[in-house]
Write an enzyme that holds these catalytic residues in place. Structure first.
Site, short mmCIF file in Angstrom:
data_model
loop_
_atom_site.label_atom_id
_atom_site.label_comp_id
_atom_site.label_asym_id
_atom_site.label_seq_id
_atom_site.Cartn_x
_atom_site.Cartn_y
_atom_site.Cartn_z
CE LYS A 142 -1.88 2.84 2.91
NZ LYS A 142 -1.94 4.06 2.10
N GLY A 190 7.09 5.29 7.85
CA GLY A 190 6.19 6.44 8.02
C GLY A 190 6.42 7.09 9.36
CB SER A 191 4.28 9.33 11.33
OG SER A 191 3.14 8.54 11.43
CB THR A 192 7.33 7.97 15.60
OG1 THR A 192 8.64 8.04 15.01
CG2 THR A 192 7.43 7.27 16.94
CB VAL A 242 1.17 5.53 11.47
CG1 VAL A 242 0.55 4.34 10.76
CG2 VAL A 242 0.23 6.74 11.36
N GLY A 243 3.60 4.11 13.27
CA GLY A 243 4.47 2.96 13.53
C GLY A 243 4.09 2.27 14.84
CD GLU A 246 13.22 4.65 7.77
OE1 GLU A 246 13.44 5.40 8.74
OE2 GLU A 246 12.92 5.05 6.65
CB CYS A 270 13.13 9.51 7.94
SG CYS A 270 13.85 8.49 6.67
CD GLU A 272 10.35 12.83 11.10
OE1 GLU A 272 9.25 12.33 11.41
OE2 GLU A 272 11.22 12.22 10.46
#
Ligand code: NDP
Length: 502
Positions: A189, A242-244, A246-247, A264, A298, A396
């Site tokens: 996706k 992606g973002s921390t 959503v991680g 990552e 990143c 970030e």
């Protein structure tokens, strides 16, 4: 002042409409909904995608499951898979201009940079093809006369691959070829903002000979399509960039069925510069590190930690060079900093700058959004007098914003560098070998550059400490990441009984 490259209207550019790839067929979403992508550099619709719902994600996962359990891909020889990956690399190179154009109009990145990324991506596919043939286990002939131990590497199964918008083709290339090399099947996706090049990759993989169902590509929003990819029991592993935030959610979702997770995530990467450094080289790297991909990276070197003795000079020289950076039309080959991904993201970046100014930081260059007649752009921005506790020094920003902090001792520089939640990468600048190695060993980051910044190669592992992620991409272990380890414990000759001696 900033050098502006005003975007030219896209003229007769036709909106490109895409379907999704499920089980070897190009299909619409089940309920017929679509998503339109507006080019961040030109302000017009450039692509139309299927807006998949969870039912589409389930079809894609089922196809990947069948292709893994019953299909030819995991059973092929590594040599056969490797040849297909090499063919894919050739086709990527052949369509590089088209792919780079799609990434540039959808993400806003400069076209010359996008072309460079495509070259890097083709190299990664070739590297993965080489690694495919080297995947192997271990054997132990040292366990006594009665035992032979063999340790197998098996493909882990179905992998969900979820990618962001900042490096659309490069990031999928850091994951997919290694999963394929291992013999896995996948559901991919891309970000709903930049799906085009990943969908063209689907065409490329079909042409290269990847069987139906091995790579399924679905488009839609994270909550609707990404979430089921992280919870479904038929998925064995998730590879996410992606973002921390959503991680973290992805890891929590994966915990329900104990899937393997590779993450990552974000970074707030320091460049530490000492007075004995080659300052000319450093100034160039500082500007590049901060503004590459408009800072939507990143790996951006968004925190300069500068020795107090040279802070004033360094800040002035970076400001002078920043004024020469060309900002504007992503499709102009001269452009160095392109557009910002969405108007909302531009607001977020500008918000960080104004909050920092109110909190005592000084704007040494830029600081404002730029009106170029269309699209959304941000001036390359330097903030000096930044304190380590400010949000702009810890979070970030994901925009072309550089924060300058100062230090006096090596210990203080290391303390500031390690004082945040992230640990993706770092840089150190000094002509002194001991200084470089001390920083290299003590800064907690997945990559430390010495007298350079943001260089990379397919051979070098990439990933973060702490809240920058989990696991490593690239490097010679990248295929192993997509495998399970199985022990075959073989007995030779008569067995000693458990209850009764034989
Ligand atoms: P997200 O983490 O939201 O998006 C990354 C991917 O995850 C996208 O494909 C997204 O889909 C998907 N996603 C979103 N929500 C879910 C969910 N609930 N379950 C599964 N997948 C989901 O990043 P953003 O694109 O919103 O960027 C926000 C911030 O994240 C940036 O400002 C930056 O700080 C950071 N970031 C870091 C990146 C990195 O390389 N480390 C890359 C991109 C962003 P979709 O977008 O289609 O909804």
């Amino acid at each position: 002042m900033t050098v502006l490259v005003r975007p030219k209207a896209l003229g007769d550019h036709k909106v490109r409409t895409f379907q999704m790839l499920i089980d070897g067929k190009w299909v619409d979403s089940a309920d017929g909904r679509t998503i339109e992508r507006v080019s961040p550099g030109h302000g017009v619709v450039v692509s139309r995608y299927q807006a998949a719902a969870s039912v589409d994600a389930e079809r894609a996962i089922a196809a990947a499951r069948r292709a893994f359990d019953d299909g030819p891909w995991p059973r092929m020889t590594a040599s056969e898979r490797s040849l297909i990956l090499l063919k894919a690399a050739d086709l990527i190179a052949a369509r590089a201009d088209e792919l780079a154009f799609l990434d540039a109009i959808e993400s806003g990145k400069p076209i010359s940079q996008a072309k460079g990324e495509l070259g890097g991506a083709a190299d990664i596919w070739r590297y993965a093809a080489a690694l495919a043939r080297d995947l192997h286990g271990e054997s132990y002939n040292t366990l006594g006369d009665g035992t032979l131990g063999v340790v197998l590497r098996e493909a882990i199964g179905v992998v969900s691959i979820i990618t962001p918008w900042n490096f659309p083709f490069l990031i999928v290339s850091q994951k997919l070829p290694f999963a394929l090399a291992a013999g896995c099947t996948t559901v991919v996706k891309p970000s709903e903002l930049t799906s085009a090049s990943t969908l063209v990759l689907g065409e490329i993989l079909e042409a290269a000979g990847v069987p139906a169902g091995v790579v399924n590509i679905i488009t839609g929003t994270g909550p609707e399509v990404g979430a089921p990819m992280t919870t479904h029991p038929d998925v064995d592993m998730i590879s996410f960039t992606g973002s921390t935030g959503v991680g973290r959610l992805t890891m929590a979702n994966a915990a329900q069925t104990l899937k393997k997770v590779s993450l990552e995530l974000g970074g707030k990467n320091p460049q530490i510069v000492f007075p004995d450094a080659n300052i000319d080289e450093f100034i160039d790297a500082a500007v590049f590190g901060a503004y590459f991909n408009a800072g939507e990276c990143c790996n951006a070197g968004s925190r300069l930690i500068v020795h107090r003795d040279i802070a004033e000079e360094v800040t002035a020289r970076i400001a002078a060079l920043s004024a020469k950076v060309k900002v504007g039309d992503p499709l102009d080959p001269e452009t160095q900093v392109g557009a910002i991904i969405t108007p909302q993201h531009l607001e977020k970046i500008a918000g960080y700058v104004s909050a920092a100014s109110k909190d005592g930081a000084a704007v040494a260059h830029g600081g404002e959004a730029l009106d170029l007649g269309m699209g959304q752009f941000m001036a390359p921005t330097i903030l000096s007098s930044v304190r380590p506790d400010m949000a702009v020094a810890r979070e970030e920003v994901f925009g072309p914003v550089l924060s300058v902090l100062t230090f006096e001792t090596t210990d203080e520089a290391i303390r500031i560098a390690n004082s945040i939640d992230y640990g993706l990468s770092a840089g150190v600048w000094s002509r002194d070998f001991d200084t470089c190695l001390t920083i290299g060993r003590r800064v907690r980051a997945g990559t430390v550059w010495m007298n350079t910044f943001m260089d990379g190669a397919s051979e070098l592992p990439f990933g973060g400490y702490r809240q920058s992620g989990l696991g490593r991409e690239l490097g010679r272990h990248a295929v192993e990441d997509y495998t399970e380890t199985k022990t075959l414990n073989m007995h030779i000759g008569a067995r000693t009984g458990w209850w009764m001696p034989r």
